[in-house]
Design a protein around this motif. Structure first.
Motif, PDB file in Angstrom:
ATOM      1  N   ALA A  75      34.316  41.178  40.349  1.00 51.55           N
ATOM      2  CA  ALA A  75      34.971  39.884  40.577  1.00 51.55           C
ATOM      3  C   ALA A  75      33.952  38.814  40.935  1.00 51.55           C
ATOM      4  O   ALA A  75      34.056  37.660  40.495  1.00 51.55           O
ATOM      5  CB  ALA A  75      36.012  40.021  41.686  1.00 51.55           C
ATOM      6  N   GLY A  76      32.933  39.194  41.733  1.00 54.69           N
ATOM      7  CA  GLY A  76      31.885  38.240  42.067  1.00 54.69           C
ATOM      8  C   GLY A  76      31.144  37.765  40.829  1.00 54.69           C
ATOM      9  O   GLY A  76      30.845  36.562  40.689  1.00 54.69           O
ATOM     10  N   LEU A  77      30.843  38.686  39.920  1.00 48.82           N
ATOM     11  CA  LEU A  77      30.188  38.301  38.662  1.00 48.82           C
ATOM     12  C   LEU A  77      31.076  37.383  37.838  1.00 48.82           C
ATOM     13  O   LEU A  77      30.611  36.391  37.255  1.00 48.82           O
ATOM     14  CB  LEU A  77      29.848  39.557  37.854  1.00 48.82           C
ATOM     15  CG  LEU A  77      28.751  40.465  38.401  1.00 48.82           C
ATOM     16  CD1 LEU A  77      28.618  41.700  37.512  1.00 48.82           C
ATOM     17  CD2 LEU A  77      27.420  39.731  38.479  1.00 48.82           C
ATOM     18  N   ALA A  78      32.385  37.712  37.782  1.00 51.37           N
ATOM     19  CA  ALA A  78      33.303  36.902  36.979  1.00 51.37           C
ATOM     20  C   ALA A  78      33.416  35.488  37.532  1.00 51.37           C
ATOM     21  O   ALA A  78      33.372  34.504  36.779  1.00 51.37           O
ATOM     22  CB  ALA A  78      34.673  37.577  36.936  1.00 51.37           C
ATOM     23  N   TYR A  79      33.548  35.358  38.844  1.00 48.17           N
ATOM     24  CA  TYR A  79      33.682  34.025  39.440  1.00 48.17           C
ATOM     25  C   TYR A  79      32.369  33.255  39.362  1.00 48.17           C
ATOM     26  O   TYR A  79      32.368  32.026  39.374  1.00 48.17           O
ATOM     27  CB  TYR A  79      34.144  34.140  40.893  1.00 48.17           C
ATOM     28  CG  TYR A  79      35.644  34.200  41.013  1.00 48.17           C
ATOM     29  CD1 TYR A  79      36.395  33.029  41.028  1.00 48.17           C
ATOM     30  CD2 TYR A  79      36.312  35.413  41.077  1.00 48.17           C
ATOM     31  CE1 TYR A  79      37.773  33.069  41.120  1.00 48.17           C
ATOM     32  CE2 TYR A  79      37.693  35.464  41.177  1.00 48.17           C
ATOM     33  CZ  TYR A  79      38.412  34.284  41.192  1.00 48.17           C
ATOM     34  OH  TYR A  79      39.781  34.329  41.273  1.00 48.17           O
TER      35      TYR A  79
END
Length: 251
Positions: A75-79
């Motif tokens: 999720a951190g990579l996606a955001y």
């Protein structure tokens, strides 16, 4: 100081009362000192066998820890890259922290019933715990990635690194201490969670659910002994995590 006394004095009292003698009760004064009630955990002779509930809680906490760490990292990579409806999804993730935990547990139980499924500690309880741990994990990873300078990755790419090499050799080592923090949150929040577990454990209680059940029927000093041992176990896990973060930071 008042806050710290209020926070830790009950834990200290329970720890002291867990060393009651065989004839001791749930309150002061102490009836001698012994390890009798700790032995009850390993060889129960009365109502309340905490051994399998403890195994279930540890197993569940490890699974929740792994899933929380992986999903939060992704999720951190996606955001960091940005995607459509990211703001809406973020607020939906955070909203699970606001929802009353008993309603979350009840909703999952009703959902399983509508699908004709039975909830258990490894299915319904797993989902309930993830609604509690994932928001914390995602928030931590967003904070970590917001401090990661993109120019570091760009320098790696300028020197010929592929996207995967940049991720493996540059990004992952930098954010890994934060991932350990997420793992600690996932483990400790799951390990002692009662409200979200109370209605979805099925016929195999986790340790917090079993402890609450015994409290209402046949509480003995063995309950204090279990609380003392689980607190010590949680502290050992936390200190191990901090030690790993310290070693990684030095490396």
């Amino acid at each position: 100081v008042v806050f710290l006394v209020f926070l830790y004095l009950p834990i200290l009292v329970i720890g002291i009362l867990s060393f009651q003698g065989p004839r001791g009760g749930l309150t002061f004064p102490m009836e001698g000192w012994s390890f009798h009630w700790f032995g009850e955990f390993f060889d129960p002779t009365y109502i309340g066998d905490f051994r399998m509930p403890w195994v279930r809680s540890v197993t569940l906490a490890i699974v929740v820890m792994v899933l929380t760490t992986i999903i939060s990292f992704l999720a951190g990579l996606a955001y960091r890259r940005g995607f459509r409806f990211s703001g809406l999804i973020f607020y939906l993730i955070v909203a699970s922290l606001i929802a009353p935990p008993f309603l979350v547990s009840m909703g999952i139980g009703i959902g399983f019933a509508k699908l004709g499924l039975l909830t258990s500690w490894w299915s319904g309880t797993l989902g309930a715990h993830l609604t509690w741990t994932l928001p914390f994990g995602v928030l931590i990873m967003l904070a970590i990635f917001s401090r990661l300078d993109r120019s570091i990755e760009e320098m790696a790419r300028d020197q010929g690194a592929t996207a995967w090499q940049s991720m493996r050799n540059v990004v992952l080592p930098i954010v890994f201490p934060g991932m350990i923090a997420v793992a600690l949150f996932g483990f400790t929040l799951s390990y002692d969670e009662f409200p979200r577990s109370s209605l979805v454990t099925g016929d195999g209680n986790t340790l917090p659910v079993e402890m609450v059940a015994v409290t209402g029927t046949a509480a003995r000093p063995s309950l204090y002994a279990v609380g003392t041992m689980t607190t010590a176990f949680s502290l050992a896990v936390i200190f191990a995590g901090f030690g790993a973060m310290y070693l990684l930071s030095r490396r």
